[in-house]
Design an enzyme around this catalytic site. Structure first.
Site, PDB file in Angstrom:
ATOM      1  N   SER A  39       0.637  -1.247  -0.398  1.00 14.45           N
ATOM      2  CA  SER A  39       0.109  -0.361  -0.040  1.00 14.45           C
ATOM      3  C   SER A  39       0.977   1.173  -0.025  1.00 14.45           C
ATOM      4  CB  SER A  39      -0.952   0.133   1.297  1.00 14.45           C
ATOM      5  OG  SER A  39       0.028  -0.044   2.072  1.00 14.45           O
ATOM      6  N   LYS A  76       0.976   4.278   6.830  1.00 11.68           N
ATOM      7  CA  LYS A  76       0.375   5.738   5.626  1.00 11.68           C
ATOM      8  C   LYS A  76       0.432   6.602   6.583  1.00 11.68           C
ATOM      9  CE  LYS A  76      -2.677   2.015   4.194  1.00 11.68           C
ATOM     10  NZ  LYS A  76      -2.065   0.442   4.705  1.00 11.68           N
TER      11      LYS A  76
END
Length: 128
Positions: A39, A76
């Site tokens: 990701s 993230k």
């Protein structure tokens, strides 16, 4: 040392850098986490890399954070809009993560490293 044209051996010098001193300012507040998944691939963070995370409860939008969101950890980019804070992947295949309940910052990524394996020609041991 140069990564371009070769240079004379006596121009390189003898200064070496320890990875711990280079990446870690606060050893008691720093942890390593091995990355799983893809990701964050567009930020240059690959599966198997080691993220160097300095523990802190605060972060600024744009920081890559290790966050505890709705009961799970994830690495993230912290982002913010008119609806509040959320987590943004660095891979278009993943949607933003907006917390349903909780978003807690565990730490901010301050470094990254990976092991590389160089191909070896004739890597078998010589026979005696």
């Amino acid at each position: 040392m140069r990564a371009g044209l070769p240079q004379a051996a006596n121009d390189i010098g003898r200064e070496t850098h320890g990875i711990d001193r280079f990446l870690i300012d606060r050893p008691s507040e720093t942890e390593l986490f091995q990355v799983r998944g893809d990701s964050m691939i567009e930020a240059g963070i690959h599966e198997g890399d080691f993220a160097v995370v300095e523990k802190t409860r605060s972060a600024t939008p744009g920081d890559i954070v290790l966050a505890f969101v709705d009961g799970e950890f994830t690495l993230k980019t912290l982002a913010r809009d008119k609806h509040g804070f959320y987590l943004q992947a660095a891979n278009a295949a993943y949607p933003p993560i907006r917390p349903e309940r909780d978003l807690e910052i565990h730490g901010v990524m301050v470094g990254l490293f990976r092991r590389t394996v160089s191909p070896r020609v004739g890597h078998s041991r010589p026979r005696r």
